[in-house]
Design an enzyme around this catalytic site. Structure first.
Site, PDB file in Angstrom:
ATOM      1  N   HIS A 107     -65.409  -5.634  48.900  1.00 48.77           N
ATOM      2  CA  HIS A 107     -65.589  -6.978  48.767  1.00 48.77           C
ATOM      3  C   HIS A 107     -66.069  -7.041  47.202  1.00 48.77           C
ATOM      4  O   HIS A 107     -65.517  -7.984  46.697  1.00 48.77           O
ATOM      5  CB  HIS A 107     -66.442  -7.488  49.616  1.00 48.77           C
ATOM      6  CG  HIS A 107     -65.838  -7.747  51.207  1.00 48.77           C
ATOM      7  ND1 HIS A 107     -66.795  -7.084  52.156  1.00 48.77           N
ATOM      8  CD2 HIS A 107     -64.801  -8.152  51.677  1.00 48.77           C
ATOM      9  CE1 HIS A 107     -66.178  -7.113  53.450  1.00 48.77           C
ATOM     10  NE2 HIS A 107     -65.145  -7.949  53.012  1.00 48.77           N
ATOM     11  N   LYS A 162     -64.540 -12.867  66.040  1.00 49.68           N
ATOM     12  CA  LYS A 162     -64.781 -11.266  65.436  1.00 49.68           C
ATOM     13  C   LYS A 162     -65.930 -10.663  66.132  1.00 49.68           C
ATOM     14  O   LYS A 162     -66.155  -9.398  65.986  1.00 49.68           O
ATOM     15  CB  LYS A 162     -64.636 -11.322  64.036  1.00 49.68           C
ATOM     16  CG  LYS A 162     -63.140 -11.079  63.431  1.00 49.68           C
ATOM     17  CD  LYS A 162     -63.486 -10.784  62.012  1.00 49.68           C
ATOM     18  CE  LYS A 162     -62.122  -9.742  61.498  1.00 49.68           C
ATOM     19  NZ  LYS A 162     -62.263  -9.667  60.044  1.00 49.68           N
ATOM     20  N   ARG A 164     -55.450  -5.258  50.311  1.00 52.48           N
ATOM     21  CA  ARG A 164     -55.748  -3.890  50.106  1.00 52.48           C
ATOM     22  C   ARG A 164     -54.326  -2.888  50.109  1.00 52.48           C
ATOM     23  O   ARG A 164     -53.993  -1.832  49.228  1.00 52.48           O
ATOM     24  CB  ARG A 164     -56.665  -3.235  51.218  1.00 52.48           C
ATOM     25  CG  ARG A 164     -57.716  -3.751  51.140  1.00 52.48           C
ATOM     26  CD  ARG A 164     -58.768  -3.757  52.137  1.00 52.48           C
ATOM     27  NE  ARG A 164     -58.244  -4.582  53.343  1.00 52.48           N
ATOM     28  CZ  ARG A 164     -58.395  -4.486  54.546  1.00 52.48           C
ATOM     29  NH1 ARG A 164     -59.484  -3.550  55.157  1.00 52.48           N
ATOM     30  NH2 ARG A 164     -57.925  -5.181  55.425  1.00 52.48           N
ATOM     31  N   SER A 190     -65.008  -3.604  56.876  1.00 52.26           N
ATOM     32  CA  SER A 190     -66.082  -3.587  57.370  1.00 52.26           C
ATOM     33  C   SER A 190     -66.264  -2.850  58.834  1.00 52.26           C
ATOM     34  O   SER A 190     -67.189  -2.190  59.260  1.00 52.26           O
ATOM     35  CB  SER A 190     -66.598  -5.162  57.762  1.00 52.26           C
ATOM     36  OG  SER A 190     -66.791  -5.599  56.291  1.00 52.26           O
TER      37      SER A 190
HETATM   38  N1  COA Z   1     -61.894  -4.459  50.159  1.00 50.41           N
HETATM   39  C1  COA Z   1     -62.317  -3.873  51.395  1.00 50.41           C
HETATM   40  N2  COA Z   1     -62.206  -4.234  52.690  1.00 50.41           N
HETATM   41  C2  COA Z   1     -61.723  -5.722  52.487  1.00 50.41           C
HETATM   42  C3  COA Z   1     -61.326  -6.309  51.645  1.00 50.41           C
HETATM   43  C4  COA Z   1     -61.392  -5.587  50.192  1.00 50.41           C
HETATM   44  N3  COA Z   1     -61.102  -6.041  49.135  1.00 50.41           N
HETATM   45  N4  COA Z   1     -60.997  -7.575  51.794  1.00 50.41           N
HETATM   46  C5  COA Z   1     -60.923  -7.701  53.181  1.00 50.41           C
HETATM   47  N5  COA Z   1     -61.602  -6.503  53.561  1.00 50.41           N
HETATM   48  C6  COA Z   1     -61.771  -6.197  55.098  1.00 50.41           C
HETATM   49  C7  COA Z   1     -62.902  -6.822  55.671  1.00 50.41           C
HETATM   50  O1  COA Z   1     -64.047  -5.884  55.584  1.00 50.41           O
HETATM   51  C8  COA Z   1     -62.365  -7.014  57.049  1.00 50.41           C
HETATM   52  O2  COA Z   1     -62.481  -5.907  57.831  1.00 50.41           O
HETATM   53  P1  COA Z   1     -62.603  -5.959  59.295  1.00 50.41           P
HETATM   54  O3  COA Z   1     -61.608  -6.639  59.977  1.00 50.41           O
HETATM   55  O4  COA Z   1     -62.700  -4.595  59.699  1.00 50.41           O
HETATM   56  O5  COA Z   1     -63.858  -6.486  59.714  1.00 50.41           O
HETATM   57  C9  COA Z   1     -60.778  -7.361  56.909  1.00 50.41           C
HETATM   58  O6  COA Z   1     -60.544  -6.628  55.761  1.00 50.41           O
HETATM   59  C10 COA Z   1     -60.267  -8.758  56.804  1.00 50.41           C
HETATM   60  O7  COA Z   1     -61.208  -9.363  56.098  1.00 50.41           O
HETATM   61  P2  COA Z   1     -61.614 -10.934  55.642  1.00 50.41           P
HETATM   62  O8  COA Z   1     -60.908 -10.836  54.466  1.00 50.41           O
HETATM   63  O9  COA Z   1     -62.974 -11.001  55.528  1.00 50.41           O
HETATM   64  O10 COA Z   1     -60.840 -11.660  56.474  1.00 50.41           O
HETATM   65  P3  COA Z   1     -61.207 -11.974  57.787  1.00 50.41           P
HETATM   66  O11 COA Z   1     -59.810 -11.874  58.578  1.00 50.41           O
HETATM   67  O12 COA Z   1     -62.309 -11.591  58.577  1.00 50.41           O
HETATM   68  O13 COA Z   1     -61.350 -13.634  57.587  1.00 50.41           O
HETATM   69  C11 COA Z   1     -60.967 -15.818  56.781  1.00 50.41           C
HETATM   70  C12 COA Z   1     -60.596 -14.511  56.865  1.00 50.41           C
HETATM   71  C13 COA Z   1     -62.528 -16.281  56.980  1.00 50.41           C
HETATM   72  C14 COA Z   1     -60.449 -16.178  55.383  1.00 50.41           C
HETATM   73  C15 COA Z   1     -60.128 -16.646  58.121  1.00 50.41           C
HETATM   74  O14 COA Z   1     -60.573 -16.218  59.153  1.00 50.41           O
HETATM   75  C16 COA Z   1     -60.509 -18.271  57.950  1.00 50.41           C
HETATM   76  O15 COA Z   1     -60.122 -18.996  57.148  1.00 50.41           O
HETATM   77  N6  COA Z   1     -61.149 -18.689  59.055  1.00 50.41           N
HETATM   78  C17 COA Z   1     -61.849 -20.224  58.987  1.00 50.41           C
HETATM   79  C18 COA Z   1     -60.647 -20.803  60.028  1.00 50.41           C
HETATM   80  C19 COA Z   1     -59.448 -21.008  59.291  1.00 50.41           C
HETATM   81  O16 COA Z   1     -59.120 -22.155  58.267  1.00 50.41           O
HETATM   82  N7  COA Z   1     -58.344 -20.347  59.668  1.00 50.41           N
HETATM   83  C20 COA Z   1     -56.949 -20.418  59.063  1.00 50.41           C
HETATM   84  C21 COA Z   1     -56.153 -21.720  59.464  1.00 50.41           C
HETATM   85  S1  COA Z   1     -55.839 -21.709  61.194  1.00 50.41           S
END
Ligand code: COA
Length: 161
Positions: free
Chosen positions: A18, A42, A92, A130
């Site tokens: 991140h 999650k 990624r 993560s």
């Molecule tokens: N390098 C390393 N790891 C990364 C990364 C990077 N650059 N970017 C993301 N990751 C990993 C994270 O650690 C996470 O790993 P995990 O699933 O093992 O925990 C995974 O990739 C996905 O992470 P993240 O980018 O945090 O996305 P998310 O899926 O957890 O969250 C939101 C995405 C918060 C943006 C999304 O859920 C959201 O918008 N929620 C609000 C409700 C909403 O509007 N929904 C969409 C419309 S219905």
């Protein structure tokens, strides 16, 4: 020009993956908001408050990270409320792409002025996630290379509880 960009995620916990995206985003945008989704589906191991605190600690030195906040809303609504028209997402591998296209499309439907900007993760951190770090920690693997030291300490402490 003041360009507000939101970098959202669950950050459970924040990793060097991140941080790679955040540091690179500070070279493009001068007002970055890190938005931490409560995302109870999650089942995060850190509370929202803990994730905010950890993320604040490790981004304190980055002058263009203006705010770290938690949210429990649609991301597009948060962007509107924060007057941001840019979402930053890290990609990624090709496997992330399909999900990202869907997310960007739904967000644009809700808030048409919102554009997603994708940054390719640096190769050295592109395999980090993560959950991968948490699983390694659970089996006492060496997770030091993947986490800032404050986050590493917090994760070890959390898993002892
Ligand atoms: N390098 C390393 N790891 C990364 C990364 C990077 N650059 N970017 C993301 N990751 C990993 C994270 O650690 C996470 O790993 P995990 O699933 O093992 O925990 C995974 O990739 C996905 O992470 P993240 O980018 O945090 O996305 P998310 O899926 O957890 O969250 C939101 C995405 C918060 C943006 C999304 O859920 C959201 O918008 N929620 C609000 C409700 C909403 O509007 N929904 C969409 C419309 S219905």
């Amino acid at each position: 020009m003041n360009t507000i960009a939101i970098y959202p995620g669950t950050f459970d916990p924040i990793t060097y993956g991140h941080l790679d995206i955040i540091v690179r985003a500070t070279k493009m945008f001068n007002n970055i908001i890190i938005a931490i989704a409560n995302n109870t589906k999650k089942k995060p191991i850190f509370s929202l408050k803990e994730r905010i605190e950890l993320t604040r600690k490790v981004t304190l030195h980055l002058k263009y990270v203006r705010k770290v906040l938690g949210f429990n809303d649609l991301l597009a609504n948060l962007a509107k409320k924060e007057r941001s028209k840019i979402l930053i997402r890290g990609v990624r591998t090709i496997l992330d792409f399909d999900y990202e296209v869907k997310l960007a499309t739904i967000n644009k439907k809700i808030y048409p002025e919102l554009d997603s900007v994708f940054l390719l993760s640096s190769q050295e951190v592109s395999f980090i996630s993560s959950s991968f770090v948490k699983e390694m920690a659970l089996y006492k693997g060496n997770i030091k290379p993947y986490l800032p030291k404050e986050v590493h300490a917090a994760l070890i402490k959390k898993l002892r509880q």
